[in-house]
Design an enzyme around this catalytic site. Structure first.
Site, PDB file in Angstrom:
ATOM      1  N   HIS A 106      -1.657   4.296  -5.164  1.00 15.23           N
ATOM      2  CA  HIS A 106      -0.720   5.064  -5.990  1.00 15.23           C
ATOM      3  C   HIS A 106      -1.174   6.503  -6.212  1.00 15.23           C
ATOM      4  O   HIS A 106      -0.385   7.345  -6.616  1.00 15.23           O
ATOM      5  CB  HIS A 106      -0.461   4.352  -7.327  1.00 15.23           C
ATOM      6  CG  HIS A 106      -1.592   4.412  -8.301  1.00 15.23           C
ATOM      7  ND1 HIS A 106      -2.452   3.363  -8.525  1.00 15.23           N
ATOM      8  CD2 HIS A 106      -2.008   5.392  -9.150  1.00 15.23           C
ATOM      9  CE1 HIS A 106      -3.326   3.679  -9.453  1.00 15.23           C
ATOM     10  NE2 HIS A 106      -3.080   4.915  -9.846  1.00 15.23           N
ATOM     11  N   ASP A 143      -3.120  -2.172  -3.883  1.00 11.46           N
ATOM     12  CA  ASP A 143      -3.114  -0.785  -4.354  1.00 11.46           C
ATOM     13  C   ASP A 143      -4.377  -0.044  -3.917  1.00 11.46           C
ATOM     14  O   ASP A 143      -4.991   0.678  -4.700  1.00 11.46           O
ATOM     15  CB  ASP A 143      -2.965  -0.731  -5.883  1.00 11.46           C
ATOM     16  CG  ASP A 143      -2.631   0.676  -6.384  1.00 11.46           C
ATOM     17  OD1 ASP A 143      -2.160   1.498  -5.568  1.00 11.46           O
ATOM     18  OD2 ASP A 143      -2.865   0.954  -7.574  1.00 11.46           O
ATOM     19  N   GLY A 214      -6.295   9.329 -14.119  1.00 13.53           N
ATOM     20  CA  GLY A 214      -7.242  10.186 -13.396  1.00 13.53           C
ATOM     21  C   GLY A 214      -8.486   9.426 -12.983  1.00 13.53           C
ATOM     22  O   GLY A 214      -9.195   9.822 -12.063  1.00 13.53           O
ATOM     23  N   ASN A 215      -8.755   8.297 -13.673  1.00 16.78           N
ATOM     24  CA  ASN A 215      -9.858   7.418 -13.275  1.00 16.78           C
ATOM     25  C   ASN A 215      -9.483   6.558 -12.073  1.00 16.78           C
ATOM     26  O   ASN A 215     -10.359   5.975 -11.421  1.00 16.78           O
ATOM     27  CB  ASN A 215     -10.269   6.488 -14.417  1.00 16.78           C
ATOM     28  CG  ASN A 215     -11.320   7.077 -15.329  1.00 16.78           C
ATOM     29  OD1 ASN A 215     -11.063   7.346 -16.488  1.00 16.78           O
ATOM     30  ND2 ASN A 215     -12.520   7.288 -14.801  1.00 16.78           N
ATOM     31  N   SER A 216      -8.186   6.462 -11.796  1.00 15.00           N
ATOM     32  CA  SER A 216      -7.714   5.595 -10.705  1.00 15.00           C
ATOM     33  C   SER A 216      -8.429   5.915  -9.398  1.00 15.00           C
ATOM     34  O   SER A 216      -8.470   7.063  -8.968  1.00 15.00           O
ATOM     35  CB  SER A 216      -6.211   5.779 -10.504  1.00 15.00           C
ATOM     36  OG  SER A 216      -5.500   5.285 -11.608  1.00 15.00           O
ATOM     37  N   GLY A 272      -2.555 -22.628   5.179  1.00 16.00           N
ATOM     38  CA  GLY A 272      -1.433 -23.520   5.436  1.00 16.00           C
ATOM     39  C   GLY A 272      -1.334 -24.722   4.517  1.00 16.00           C
ATOM     40  O   GLY A 272      -0.999 -25.826   4.972  1.00 16.00           O
ATOM     41  N   VAL A 273      -1.611 -24.505   3.223  1.00 13.48           N
ATOM     42  CA  VAL A 273      -1.466 -25.601   2.257  1.00 13.48           C
ATOM     43  C   VAL A 273      -0.649 -25.139   1.061  1.00 13.48           C
ATOM     44  O   VAL A 273      -0.621 -23.962   0.726  1.00 13.48           O
ATOM     45  CB  VAL A 273      -2.832 -26.115   1.749  1.00 13.48           C
ATOM     46  CG1 VAL A 273      -3.643 -26.714   2.869  1.00 13.48           C
ATOM     47  CG2 VAL A 273      -3.615 -25.002   1.050  1.00 13.48           C
TER      48      VAL A 273
END
Length: 475
Positions: A106, A143, A214-216, A272-273
């Site tokens: 993002h 993300d 801003g920490n992202s 596949g379960v």
């Protein structure tokens, strides 16, 4: 508020130290020395924080992205799609000396220009350097995004093992909150596996280390300076940090990063379960050996679990030797594995313990495998409201048994289509527009560009192995 809590914590630590007032009152000459004395543990803790910050900070960068996105102005009654300029800022962590960086998707989504500001050197007046970056690949589901800058001998951080994290463990968050370069906060791991959506296989590290916009994309590191997570989001009512932050676990980051570097996109794995949580009532009705955990409720006929001998009704007790307590826990573990890896399942069947080695296969019905290969600049078809990718040999491998070796695969679509009539779906392959083959995104855009509002369009589409015509009318 966080500062007040931290001050009280220090006060509590000092109060537990041996009291000088339990002895005879100090003399006047001894008072200054006693006032200067500090518990060695606090000095050591402070020195450890300083040392850790100095080692981590050179590998944490600030990211600026600029792009254009469709305006969502509800008051605009015209049919014109308005593009608005968008800017965003975030953080990233350098993983290789030659400039591979991991951040959040993002932070760079819809970006046409990405700049990476290198960390400034402490105690110098040297201005920090800003470099252009290109997107290597993104993964919208987790993300995460991988960027590349031109560099040599850059400071780096290593990805740690997030499975070793423990609740209460001390961690530090680095980044650039609100554009404040080189910030660091500290806290503990509140939860090692927090699932935010019940039906999502993604689980996050929850921390009370203050994280803000801003920490992202910045790193969450452990006491050894290893990256254990990538800071991604916060839970807030006010818009600021309330001590509930979430980070993508480093083991997930490793998997996504390695796949993007190798292939430019991400493959999703499965065994596949179908899984279901065991309740006491279900356990009694099925005669299971335990009234908790996970039972296999379905098996894909041609899936890897079927080939490995797993059966409906098996109770999965452990995966790779680790006790399985819930279906989401098992799905989360598989989610973080790479393709061609195998998992060892410990099964309980008719009172007997059985082990099955199951290979992880690619999830063929995952539309996200296309979305991670496109961008809004090269792949947008505005008049259809879709992102399309040309069917190359590589794409054809992901869509076996196509009718033709050409066409455009639909990677994503808008919620509000700019046409009326039939509906284009993600995963469709468009072969023709009004009897003309669709060989490229550019060609489709040009064909639509010659049409006006109200014109009829007939698309030949392959969907689910069948050819159909979609009749639509342009708006």
């Amino acid at each position: 508020m966080k500062r007040v809590l931290f001050i009280f914590a220090l006060g509590a630590a000092i109060a537990t130290a041996p009291s000088v007032f339990a002895q005879s009152p100090p003399t006047a000459s001894a008072a200054p020395a006693a006032a200067k004395a500090q518990p060695p543990s606090l000095r050591e803790l402070s020195a450890s924080f300083e040392s850790l910050a100095s080692r981590v900070r050179p590998a944490v960068v600030q990211i600026f992205s600029t792009g254009y996105a469709r305006s969502e102005n509800e008051d605009d009654s015209s049919n014109t799609a308005l593009l608005s300029k968008q800017t965003s800022t975030g953080s990233g962590v350098i993983l290789t000396t030659d400039g591979y960086i991991v951040t959040n998707n993002h932070v760079v989504e819809n970006a046409r220009k990405i700049e990476v500001k290198m960390p400034s050197r402490a105690n110098t007046r040297t201005q920090s350097m800003t470099l252009l970056a290109k997107v290597v690949g993104v993964d919208r589901e987790t993300d995460l995004a991988v960027l590349k800058i031109d560099g040599m001998n850059l400071a780096t951080l290593a990805l740690g093992d997030s499975s070793q994290l423990r609740q209460g463990e001390l961690v530090m968050a680095f980044g650039n909150p609100f554009g404040l370069e080189g910030s660091v906060t500290t806290g503990v791991v509140s939860s090692t596996s927090r699932q935010l959506k019940e039906d999502s296989p993604m689980a996050y590290i929850q921390t009370d280390a203050p994280i803000n916009p801003g920490n992202s994309g910045g790193p969450l590191v452990d006491a050894e300076g290893r990256v254990v997570g990538i800071n991604t989001m916060i839970y807030t009512r006010s818009g600021g940090s309330e001590g509930i932050g979430f980070a993508v676990p480093s083991n997930v980051v490793k998997n996504i990063y390695s796949q993007i570097r190798k292939d430019g996109h991400v493959h999703r794995g499965h065994i596949g379960v179908g899984l279901q949580g065991i309740t006491p009532t279900l356990a009694k009705g099925l005669g299971l050996g335990q009234d908790w955990g996970v039972v296999v409720s379905d098996i894909e006929p041609d899936g890897p679990a079927k080939a490995a001998g797993v059966q409906i009704g098996d109770v999965i007790q452990a995966l790779n030797g680790k006790t399985v307590e819930s279906a989401s826990q098992l799905e989360n573990t598989i989610y973080g594995l790479g393709l061609k890896e195998s998992v060892t399942l410990t099964l309980l069947r008719d009172g007997k313990t059985i082990k099955a080695v199951v290979p992880v296969h690619e999830r063929e019905d995952d539309p996200q495998r296309f979305a991670d290969m496109v961008n809004s600049e090269d792949n947008l078809v505005p008049k259809l409201g879709i992102l399309a990718i040309e069917v190359t040999e590589k794409v054809a491998e992901m869509l076996p048994d196509l009718r033709h070796d050409y066409g455009l695969a639909v990677a994503a679509r808008t919620a509000n289509a700019p046409y009326s009539g039939g509906e284009i779906e993600t995963g469709d392959v468009i072969y023709e527009i009004n009897n003309m083959p669709t060989l490229s995104v550019k060609g489709l855009r040009e064909a639509l560009g010659k049409m006006k509002s109200g014109d009829a369009v007939a698309l030949q589409v392959e969907r689910g192995g069948r050819l159909i015509y979609l009749a639509i009318e342009l708006e």
